[in-house]
Scaffold this motif. Sequence first.
Motif, short mmCIF file in Angstrom:
data_model
loop_
_atom_site.label_atom_id
_atom_site.label_comp_id
_atom_site.label_asym_id
_atom_site.label_seq_id
_atom_site.Cartn_x
_atom_site.Cartn_y
_atom_site.Cartn_z
N UNK B 37 0.82 -1.21 0.00
CA UNK B 37 0.00 0.00 0.00
C UNK B 37 0.86 1.27 0.00
N UNK B 38 0.59 2.16 -0.96
CA UNK B 38 1.38 3.40 -1.05
C UNK B 38 0.69 4.56 -0.35
N UNK B 39 -0.43 4.29 0.31
CA UNK B 39 -1.16 5.40 0.95
C UNK B 39 -0.89 5.46 2.45
N UNK B 40 -0.11 4.49 2.94
CA UNK B 40 0.17 4.45 4.38
C UNK B 40 1.09 5.61 4.75
N UNK B 41 0.73 6.32 5.81
CA UNK B 41 1.54 7.46 6.25
C UNK B 41 2.12 7.17 7.62
N UNK B 42 3.42 7.39 7.77
CA UNK B 42 4.07 7.14 9.04
C UNK B 42 3.58 8.14 10.07
N UNK B 43 3.17 7.66 11.26
CA UNK B 43 2.72 8.60 12.28
C UNK B 43 3.89 9.41 12.84
N UNK B 44 3.57 10.49 13.55
CA UNK B 44 4.62 11.32 14.15
C UNK B 44 5.44 10.48 15.12
N UNK B 45 6.69 10.87 15.35
CA UNK B 45 7.60 10.09 16.20
C UNK B 45 7.03 9.84 17.60
N UNK B 46 6.24 10.82 18.11
CA UNK B 46 5.73 10.67 19.47
C UNK B 46 4.34 10.04 19.49
N UNK B 47 3.93 9.44 18.38
CA UNK B 47 2.60 8.80 18.34
C UNK B 47 2.57 7.59 19.29
N UNK B 53 1.19 0.51 15.52
CA UNK B 53 0.67 -0.83 15.20
C UNK B 53 -0.13 -0.75 13.90
N UNK B 54 -0.97 0.27 13.81
CA UNK B 54 -1.76 0.48 12.58
C UNK B 54 -0.84 0.68 11.39
N UNK B 55 0.20 1.47 11.59
CA UNK B 55 1.12 1.83 10.50
C UNK B 55 1.89 0.61 10.00
N UNK B 56 2.30 -0.24 10.94
CA UNK B 56 3.14 -1.38 10.55
C UNK B 56 2.31 -2.56 10.04
N UNK B 57 1.19 -2.84 10.72
CA UNK B 57 0.50 -4.11 10.46
C UNK B 57 -0.85 -4.02 9.74
N UNK B 58 -1.58 -2.94 9.95
CA UNK B 58 -2.97 -2.96 9.48
C UNK B 58 -3.10 -2.37 8.08
N UNK B 59 -3.71 -3.14 7.19
CA UNK B 59 -3.91 -2.70 5.81
C UNK B 59 -5.35 -2.94 5.39
N UNK B 60 -5.85 -2.09 4.50
CA UNK B 60 -7.15 -2.33 3.91
C UNK B 60 -6.98 -3.41 2.84
N UNK B 61 -8.08 -4.03 2.49
CA UNK B 61 -8.04 -5.02 1.42
C UNK B 61 -9.12 -4.63 0.41
N UNK B 62 -8.89 -3.52 -0.32
CA UNK B 62 -9.97 -2.98 -1.13
C UNK B 62 -10.28 -3.82 -2.36
N UNK B 63 -11.55 -3.81 -2.73
CA UNK B 63 -11.97 -4.41 -4.00
C UNK B 63 -12.15 -3.25 -4.96
N UNK B 64 -11.25 -3.15 -5.93
CA UNK B 64 -11.31 -2.02 -6.86
C UNK B 64 -9.98 -1.30 -6.91
#
Lengths: 195, 106
Positions: B37-47, B53-64
């Motif tokens: 996924x190229x839309x993932x944005x790294x959270x701020x350092x102090x997040x 966890x969301x940034x590293x592991x969680x991805x959408x699985x879009x149809x389309x």
Amino acid sequence: MANTPIRNPLDAVTFTTAEYQPDIVLSDVRGKSFCQLMARRGKADELAQRMGISTAPGQSTVTEAYTALPLSPGQWLMIGDGGRDGEFTQTITGQAGDAGYASEQSHARTLLRIQGLLAYDVLAKGVRLDLDPLHVPVGFVAQTVAAQVGLTLHKVDDQPTFDLIVYAGFAESFWHWLVDASEEYTVDTTVIDQG
Amino acid sequence: MNACAMRPAFNRDKIMHQIQCPWCGVRDEAEFQYKGDATVVRPADDADEAGFFRYVYLRDNPKGWHTEWWHHVAGCRQFVKVVRNTLTHEVAATGTPADTLQVPES
């Protein structure tokens, strides 16, 4: 280590001459120097200007001293004569100044050459690019894959002559594929020593 | 309904999956490596941890349509941004990492 004899990646290969006028000539070109030239950040144009090479993708620059093949933005494979003594890379490093740097690759690359009109047919068996002369002018450069081996392809002239630069460790395997793909035609295999 | 009947019409012209590399031109998909996924944005350092966890592991699985990275590993070794339809494999647009690509409405 000073006396270690210089060996070539195709030392184990037997070269043969065809009985008739060959359709295809395959050569192992030895004695070439290679280095990878990379521009420092934001200095690609400056480096290209200093070296007298083009920044255009897919088009080589041939001068008396070297051939420059564009690999990606701000990156070129420089080929010269002289073998593996490192002198070529030092010259390039000197010319690049603070706009770029060159890393020695002479030990790591092998230049194989295919010549003859049927080279198009031979390469079509492995290269996934349309090499039709209508689309591909002299000086065309591409990095691609053939026979699972990464290669840099350079169309040198309209004969046609293609220079195929492969990683030295894969050169023997790739050579066998090349010979195999040419087998249905009359083929000469030779060594060209430019060292 | 069986799975085959649900598949969209297959375009014969698009059997070979090809990607337009901004530097090398149109190349076979086999020269590329999928990099996600190229839309993932790294959270701020102090997040907080949940953000990372969301940034590293969680991805959408879009149809389309999906904007994703393809690494031109056997060519110029650059990352290419690709808008691809995960259902039809159609590629709508490609560009360099700095480009903002238009995602078609599905």
